[in-house]
Design a protein around this motif. Structure first.
Motif, PDB file in Angstrom:
ATOM      1  N   LEU A  30     -25.979 -14.350 -46.873  1.00 29.55           N
ATOM      2  CA  LEU A  30     -27.103 -15.270 -46.726  1.00 29.55           C
ATOM      3  C   LEU A  30     -27.108 -16.273 -47.886  1.00 29.55           C
ATOM      4  CD1 LEU A  30     -29.872 -12.670 -45.779  1.00 29.55           C
ATOM      5  CD2 LEU A  30     -28.429 -13.992 -44.221  1.00 29.55           C
ATOM      6  N   PRO A  31     -26.079 -17.103 -47.980  1.00 26.69           N
ATOM      7  CA  PRO A  31     -25.990 -18.015 -49.131  1.00 26.69           C
ATOM      8  C   PRO A  31     -27.123 -19.028 -49.208  1.00 26.69           C
ATOM      9  CG  PRO A  31     -24.387 -18.611 -47.446  1.00 26.69           C
ATOM     10  CD  PRO A  31     -24.959 -17.286 -47.036  1.00 26.69           C
ATOM     11  N   MET A  32     -27.756 -19.338 -48.068  1.00 25.81           N
ATOM     12  CA  MET A  32     -28.837 -20.318 -48.097  1.00 25.81           C
ATOM     13  C   MET A  32     -30.055 -19.833 -48.883  1.00 25.81           C
ATOM     14  SD  MET A  32     -28.492 -23.330 -46.917  1.00 25.81           S
ATOM     15  CE  MET A  32     -30.206 -23.781 -46.679  1.00 25.81           C
ATOM     16  N   LEU A  33     -30.190 -18.528 -49.050  1.00 25.18           N
ATOM     17  CA  LEU A  33     -31.314 -18.015 -49.824  1.00 25.18           C
ATOM     18  C   LEU A  33     -31.280 -18.547 -51.259  1.00 25.18           C
ATOM     19  CD1 LEU A  33     -31.900 -14.283 -48.791  1.00 25.18           C
ATOM     20  CD2 LEU A  33     -33.485 -16.200 -48.572  1.00 25.18           C
ATOM     21  N   HIS A  34     -30.090 -18.559 -51.857  1.00 22.38           N
ATOM     22  CA  HIS A  34     -29.984 -19.073 -53.219  1.00 22.38           C
ATOM     23  C   HIS A  34     -30.282 -20.567 -53.262  1.00 22.38           C
ATOM     24  CE1 HIS A  34     -27.880 -15.229 -53.780  1.00 22.38           C
ATOM     25  NE2 HIS A  34     -28.129 -15.375 -55.066  1.00 22.38           N
ATOM     26  N   VAL A  35     -29.849 -21.297 -52.240  1.00 18.58           N
ATOM     27  CA  VAL A  35     -30.150 -22.733 -52.173  1.00 18.58           C
ATOM     28  C   VAL A  35     -31.661 -22.949 -52.083  1.00 18.58           C
ATOM     29  CG1 VAL A  35     -29.828 -24.843 -50.825  1.00 18.58           C
ATOM     30  CG2 VAL A  35     -27.930 -23.234 -51.098  1.00 18.58           C
ATOM     31  N   ILE A  36     -32.303 -22.147 -51.248  1.00 16.33           N
ATOM     32  CA  ILE A  36     -33.753 -22.279 -51.053  1.00 16.33           C
ATOM     33  C   ILE A  36     -34.506 -21.968 -52.338  1.00 16.33           C
ATOM     34  CG2 ILE A  36     -35.728 -21.190 -49.895  1.00 16.33           C
ATOM     35  CD1 ILE A  36     -33.893 -20.923 -47.405  1.00 16.33           C
ATOM     36  N   PHE A  37     -34.136 -20.881 -53.001  1.00 13.99           N
ATOM     37  CA  PHE A  37     -34.873 -20.504 -54.208  1.00 13.99           C
ATOM     38  C   PHE A  37     -34.549 -21.439 -55.379  1.00 13.99           C
ATOM     39  CE2 PHE A  37     -35.036 -16.156 -52.128  1.00 13.99           C
ATOM     40  CZ  PHE A  37     -36.381 -16.253 -51.829  1.00 13.99           C
ATOM     41  N   ASP A  38     -33.336 -21.982 -55.414  1.00 16.81           N
ATOM     42  CA  ASP A  38     -33.036 -23.011 -56.419  1.00 16.81           C
ATOM     43  C   ASP A  38     -33.935 -24.228 -56.207  1.00 16.81           C
ATOM     44  OD1 ASP A  38     -31.128 -21.989 -58.162  1.00 16.81           O
ATOM     45  OD2 ASP A  38     -29.497 -22.348 -56.756  1.00 16.81           O
ATOM     46  N   ARG A  39     -34.123 -24.573 -54.955  1.00 13.16           N
ATOM     47  CA  ARG A  39     -34.996 -25.706 -54.645  1.00 13.16           C
ATOM     48  C   ARG A  39     -36.437 -25.396 -55.023  1.00 13.16           C
ATOM     49  NH1 ARG A  39     -35.843 -28.665 -48.728  1.00 13.16           N
ATOM     50  NH2 ARG A  39     -36.877 -30.520 -49.546  1.00 13.16           N
ATOM     51  N   MET A  40     -36.842 -24.160 -54.835  1.00 16.90           N
ATOM     52  CA  MET A  40     -38.200 -23.783 -55.216  1.00 16.90           C
ATOM     53  C   MET A  40     -38.408 -23.941 -56.712  1.00 16.90           C
ATOM     54  SD  MET A  40     -40.285 -20.234 -54.531  1.00 16.90           S
ATOM     55  CE  MET A  40     -41.984 -20.089 -55.121  1.00 16.90           C
ATOM     56  N   ARG A 206     -31.671 -15.126 -39.979  1.00 16.43           N
ATOM     57  CA  ARG A 206     -30.412 -14.788 -40.630  1.00 16.43           C
ATOM     58  C   ARG A 206     -29.277 -15.740 -40.273  1.00 16.43           C
ATOM     59  NH1 ARG A 206     -31.564 -10.522 -37.218  1.00 16.43           N
ATOM     60  NH2 ARG A 206     -30.231 -10.304 -35.380  1.00 16.43           N
ATOM     61  N   GLN A 207     -29.276 -16.300 -39.057  1.00 16.19           N
ATOM     62  CA  GLN A 207     -28.221 -17.257 -38.712  1.00 16.19           C
ATOM     63  C   GLN A 207     -28.355 -18.540 -39.517  1.00 16.19           C
ATOM     64  OE1 GLN A 207     -28.206 -17.825 -34.467  1.00 16.19           O
ATOM     65  NE2 GLN A 207     -27.286 -15.824 -34.057  1.00 16.19           N
ATOM     66  N   GLN A 208     -29.592 -19.046 -39.675  1.00 15.65           N
ATOM     67  CA  GLN A 208     -29.798 -20.249 -40.483  1.00 15.65           C
ATOM     68  C   GLN A 208     -29.502 -19.976 -41.953  1.00 15.65           C
ATOM     69  OE1 GLN A 208     -31.753 -18.973 -38.106  1.00 15.65           O
ATOM     70  NE2 GLN A 208     -33.329 -20.441 -37.436  1.00 15.65           N
ATOM     71  N   LEU A 209     -29.863 -18.800 -42.437  1.00 24.28           N
ATOM     72  CA  LEU A 209     -29.627 -18.468 -43.837  1.00 24.28           C
ATOM     73  C   LEU A 209     -28.153 -18.233 -44.130  1.00 24.28           C
ATOM     74  CD1 LEU A 209     -32.619 -16.024 -44.443  1.00 24.28           C
ATOM     75  CD2 LEU A 209     -32.424 -18.400 -45.167  1.00 24.28           C
ATOM     76  N   ALA A 210     -27.366 -17.983 -43.096  1.00 23.32           N
ATOM     77  CA  ALA A 210     -25.925 -17.782 -43.275  1.00 23.32           C
ATOM     78  C   ALA A 210     -25.134 -19.045 -42.977  1.00 23.32           C
ATOM     79  CB  ALA A 210     -25.433 -16.650 -42.372  1.00 23.32           C
ATOM     80  N   SER A 211     -25.803 -20.184 -42.776  1.00 22.75           N
ATOM     81  CA  SER A 211     -25.123 -21.399 -42.322  1.00 22.75           C
ATOM     82  C   SER A 211     -24.236 -22.009 -43.383  1.00 22.75           C
ATOM     83  CB  SER A 211     -26.155 -22.440 -41.869  1.00 22.75           C
ATOM     84  OG  SER A 211     -27.007 -22.783 -42.942  1.00 22.75           O
ATOM     85  N   THR A 212     -24.545 -21.791 -44.661  1.00 25.71           N
ATOM     86  CA  THR A 212     -23.724 -22.335 -45.736  1.00 25.71           C
ATOM     87  C   THR A 212     -22.682 -21.298 -46.100  1.00 25.71           C
ATOM     88  OG1 THR A 212     -25.557 -23.629 -46.595  1.00 25.71           O
ATOM     89  CG2 THR A 212     -23.722 -23.232 -48.078  1.00 25.71           C
ATOM     90  N   THR A 213     -21.428 -21.586 -45.828  1.00 26.57           N
ATOM     91  CA  THR A 213     -20.333 -20.674 -46.119  1.00 26.57           C
ATOM     92  C   THR A 213     -19.478 -21.249 -47.217  1.00 26.57           C
ATOM     93  OG1 THR A 213     -18.973 -21.714 -44.404  1.00 26.57           O
ATOM     94  CG2 THR A 213     -20.295 -19.801 -43.772  1.00 26.57           C
ATOM     95  N   ALA A 214     -18.563 -20.436 -47.716  1.00 27.27           N
ATOM     96  CA  ALA A 214     -17.680 -20.893 -48.781  1.00 27.27           C
ATOM     97  C   ALA A 214     -16.886 -22.098 -48.302  1.00 27.27           C
ATOM     98  CB  ALA A 214     -16.731 -19.766 -49.199  1.00 27.27           C
ATOM     99  N   GLY A 215     -16.853 -23.114 -49.132  1.00 28.26           N
ATOM    100  CA  GLY A 215     -16.127 -24.326 -48.775  1.00 28.26           C
ATOM    101  C   GLY A 215     -17.021 -25.401 -48.218  1.00 28.26           C
ATOM    102  N   GLU A 216     -18.236 -25.055 -47.814  1.00 20.23           N
ATOM    103  CA  GLU A 216     -19.171 -26.044 -47.312  1.00 20.23           C
ATOM    104  C   GLU A 216     -20.139 -26.416 -48.425  1.00 20.23           C
ATOM    105  OE1 GLU A 216     -21.151 -24.417 -43.988  1.00 20.23           O
ATOM    106  OE2 GLU A 216     -19.498 -24.720 -42.608  1.00 20.23           O
ATOM    107  N   SER A 217     -20.539 -27.661 -48.459  1.00 23.85           N
ATOM    108  CA  SER A 217     -21.470 -28.120 -49.475  1.00 23.85           C
ATOM    109  C   SER A 217     -22.892 -27.745 -49.071  1.00 23.85           C
ATOM    110  CB  SER A 217     -21.361 -29.635 -49.652  1.00 23.85           C
ATOM    111  OG  SER A 217     -21.651 -30.294 -48.434  1.00 23.85           O
ATOM    112  N   SER A 218     -23.725 -27.508 -50.060  1.00 24.65           N
ATOM    113  CA  SER A 218     -25.117 -27.185 -49.800  1.00 24.65           C
ATOM    114  C   SER A 218     -25.873 -28.440 -49.390  1.00 24.65           C
ATOM    115  CB  SER A 218     -25.757 -26.598 -51.068  1.00 24.65           C
ATOM    116  OG  SER A 218     -25.066 -25.433 -51.456  1.00 24.65           O
TER     117      SER A 218
END
Length: 314
Positions: A30-40, A206-218
């Motif tokens: 769930l890489p998007m979780l870190h993106v979301i909390f960084d934004r918070m 969980r599908q949206q939170l897993a949308s950012t994978t290795a190699g893709e930009s946030s």
């Protein structure tokens, strides 16, 4: 002949969801979780900047999974928590401030300069501190909503404040939850804030939170982009006007003396190169105005041509 009835349509999906809920969410997926909390963290810093004159920084320290009861028990007697309800998720969320966070925030909001020693007291929170915490919880609700807007249109309604963790009920205490911890730095001191979200609320995402994978930009955060652009534009740089450059030997440099005159081939009509950090920017013409030398920018420096001129013999 024995016959078995086929399961109703959608039942297999429900079973898979139940199995996933029981196993818990894998943070690695769930890489998007870190993106979301960084934004918070960014949004919290932005909102605090409007309330206080002192500079304060939020940073995401870790995101972990654990039992709701275990997380809350670790803050017993040393934190204030706010309980929020999310109608869209049909779930509750907890935001908590530890003692150091509350005491530091009080000093920041009341204009302290950090000269006083940090508060080191095991007393109960005062009414003023509790009221300030409520105001901050309202800010946290907006930050949460803005952060999760990357994956879900969700709102968070502040319901109540608790100082006893056994009263901060957002589900069964043995249910799994995601806990994000943030550090506050201000006035040479700081504290910790945490966000506790039951995994059941995040499972449908969980599908949206897993949308950012290795190699893709946030996804680009427009607020953070604006903040970075503003800070960069306010950065001070030093400009240098170069009228002429000449190469001499080390021996010639060693023979230079005070009062010696060095003839230049440049004239008042020669072009002047405007540089910053040894990076050529513009060609300018030299002039005078009101008793001072001035430069008029004529054209940008052709970096490719400059490179060719440097490597080719003259």
């Amino acid at each position: 002949m024995n016959m078995r009835a086929a399961p109703p349509t959608g039942q297999s999906t429900d079973i898979r969801d139940l199995l996933l809920d029981a196993a818990g969410l894998s943070l690695d997926k769930l890489p998007m979780l870190h993106v979301i909390f960084d934004r918070m963290a960014t949004l919290c810093a932005e909102s605090l900047r409007q309330l206080a004159s002192s500079q304060a920084y939020y940073s995401l320290s870790q995101v972990e999974s654990g039992r709701i009861g275990d997380v809350l028990d670790s803050y017993e007697g040393m934190a204030i928590v706010g309980v929020f309800h999310s109608p869209e998720w049909d779930s509750h969320v907890i935001v908590g401030f530890d003692r150091d966070f509350v005491f530091s925030m009080v000093e920041v909001l009341f204009g302290a300069d950090g000269s006083e020693p940090p508060v080191d007291d095991e007393r109960s929170f005062s009414n003023i501190e509790l009221r300030i915490a409520i105001a901050l919880f309202e800010q946290m609700a907006k930050a949460l909503q803005g952060s999760f807007a990357l994956v879900s249109q969700v709102s968070f309604k502040f319901q109540r404040q608790e100082t006893r963790m056994d009263f901060a009920v957002v589900g069964r205490r043995n249910n799994l939850a995601i806990c994000a911890k943030f550090l506050l730095q201000a006035l040479n001191r700081g504290g910790e804030m945490f966000v506790l979200i039951p995994q059941g609320a995040l499972t449908p995402l969980r599908q949206q939170l897993a949308s950012t994978t290795a190699g893709e930009s946030s996804p680009r955060d427009p607020i953070w982009t604006k903040h970075i652009r503003g800070e960069v534009q306010r950065t001070e740089v030093r400009l240098r006007a170069v009228l002429e450059e000449r190469e001499i030997t080390l021996g010639e440099a060693g023979m230079l003396e005070v009062g010696q005159i060095l003839p230049l081939q440049a004239t008042p009509r020669s072009r002047v190169k405007l540089e910053s950090v040894e990076q050529p920017l513009f060609w300018c013409s030299l002039g005078q105005a009101e008793g001072s030398y001035v430069l008029r920018i004529e054209e940008a420096v052709d970096l490719d041509q400059e490179f060719i001129d440097d490597i080719l013999p003259r």
